[in-house]
Design an enzyme around this catalytic site. Structure first.
Site, short mmCIF file in Angstrom:
data_model
loop_
_atom_site.label_atom_id
_atom_site.label_comp_id
_atom_site.label_asym_id
_atom_site.label_seq_id
_atom_site.Cartn_x
_atom_site.Cartn_y
_atom_site.Cartn_z
N HIS A 251 35.42 44.77 32.12
CA HIS A 251 34.71 45.59 33.12
C HIS A 251 35.17 47.06 33.13
CE1 HIS A 251 33.41 41.81 35.00
NE2 HIS A 251 34.67 41.42 34.98
C1 BDR Z 1 36.87 44.38 38.77
O1 BDR Z 1 37.72 43.53 39.54
C2 BDR Z 1 39.01 43.53 39.01
O2 BDR Z 1 39.58 42.26 39.10
C3 BDR Z 1 38.88 44.06 37.61
O3 BDR Z 1 40.08 44.71 37.20
C4 BDR Z 1 37.73 45.01 37.68
O4 BDR Z 1 38.15 46.29 38.10
C5 BDR Z 1 35.71 43.56 38.23
O5 BDR Z 1 34.99 43.02 39.28
#
Ligand code: BDR
Ligand code: CA
Length: 320
Positions: A251
């Site tokens: 992500h």
């Molecule tokens: C986001 O949530 C976190 O756990 C990850 O690092 C990312 O920034 C994805 O939903």
């Protein structure tokens, strides 16, 4: 060259993003601030030092620790996805002689609060600084509350967060970064500085399979690639059991990619609001992305389409 400040809660995928940013000649990472999210903030700062320790840098960005609690809600962390230490339990790994396999970088954490470092950087590079957020937006909202005129001189804020036309990853309707601090997210989106969002709808288009990751790692066998392999094991197991494939979504690498390879990302204008009250929909990002409903009063650009394979190819090219 774009001057950026990264605000992060590392985080396995945050590590991908930070490493990519520091290997991108288009970017100059001036500063990195930590925030509570995937882990409590003290652990997030330790994880940041571990990530920076993987790189052989002559000069480190200035780093500072940010907020330990969301604006209103109690903190929710994500150890079940990212491992007990938030970084795939890499902090427990040792070499044969018992020393840390991934020792922290030899650099100081500034004595400034994260919010103050953000304000200092905004003032030092007016109309130039881009903030990239990889975690909850608590630090950014607090910086706005503390000195809005300085924050108005940001060039833009690029956010990994939210979900629009899919299900959330923490509740049915909410993505993690926005869910942890919806009040902060809403304040940032309504502030008026240009916001560019990489939501789950975009990040889900980039599927890094375990097979691909291991093939890339084995091809290179560098400190970075070994770290990527070790830090992702627990996370990829979580994905195998709960998401349906062995691998992970990286992500947080997307907002960095949006700056380094803008051609791979297609976005639409939108008016984005955050549900801060709802019990079933708390932390939901609400926007109508249908083209025929535009134009109206957009406060953000939302990424809707990613050229995923090209992005992954370039990503691994840089992370040698
Ligand atoms: C986001 O949530 C976190 O756990 C990850 O690092 C990312 O920034 C994805 O939903
Ligand atoms: Ca993150």
């Amino acid at each position: 060259m774009q001057r950026i400040l990264i605000d992060t809660d590392p985080g396995v995928d945050d590590a991908f993003a930070i490493l990519l940013a520091l290997r991108s000649p288009e970017l100059h990472v001036e500063a990195i601030t930590t925030v509570c999210g995937n882990t409590p903030v003290v652990q997030a700062t330790q994880n940041l030092l571990t990530i920076l320790g993987v790189l052989d840098l002559d000069q480190f960005p200035v780093i500072a620790q940010g907020e330990a609690q969301p604006l209103v809600k109690p903190l929710v962390t994500a150890a079940h996805v990212h491992g007990e230490d938030g970084l795939g339990n890499t902090s427990q790994l040792r070499t044969a002689n018992g020393s840390l396999l991934y020792p922290p970088a030899n650099t100081e954490v500034s004595s400034m609060a994260g919010v103050d470092l953000i304000l200092e950087m905004a003032a030092r590079y007016p109309d130039e600084l881009v903030i990239v957020t990889l975690g909850p937006l608590t630090n950014i909202a607090k910086a706005i509350r503390k000195d809005a005129p300085k924050m108005r001189r940001l060039r833009k804020i690029v956010v990994m967060g939210g979900v629009f036309e899919e299900y959330g990853n923490v509740t049915t309707t909410a993505e993690f970064n926005i869910f942890v601090d919806p009040h902060a997210a809403d304040e940032v989106f309504q502030f008026g500085v240009p916001v560019h969002i990489a939501p789950l709808d975009a990040t889900h288009q980039v599927i890094l399979t375990g097979e691909r990751l291991h093939a890339e790692v084995d091809k290179r066998d560098s400190p970075i690639s070994r770290f990527l392999k070790d830090s992702t094991q627990a996370c990829m197991e979580f994905y195998r059991q709960h998401v349906g494939f062995w691998g992970l979504h990286i992500h947080d690498a997307l907002p960095i990619g949006m700056l380094t390879y803008p051609d791979y990302f297609k976005s639409v204008d939108a008016y984005v609001q955050v549900e801060t009250e709802g019990t079933l929909t708390n932390g939901m990002t609400v926007a109508d992305l249908r083209r025929e409903r535009q134009p109206f009063n957009p406060n953000a650009q939302v990424c809707v389409k990613v050229t995923a394979e090209a992005f992954l190819d370039d990503f691994f090219e840089r992370l040698q």
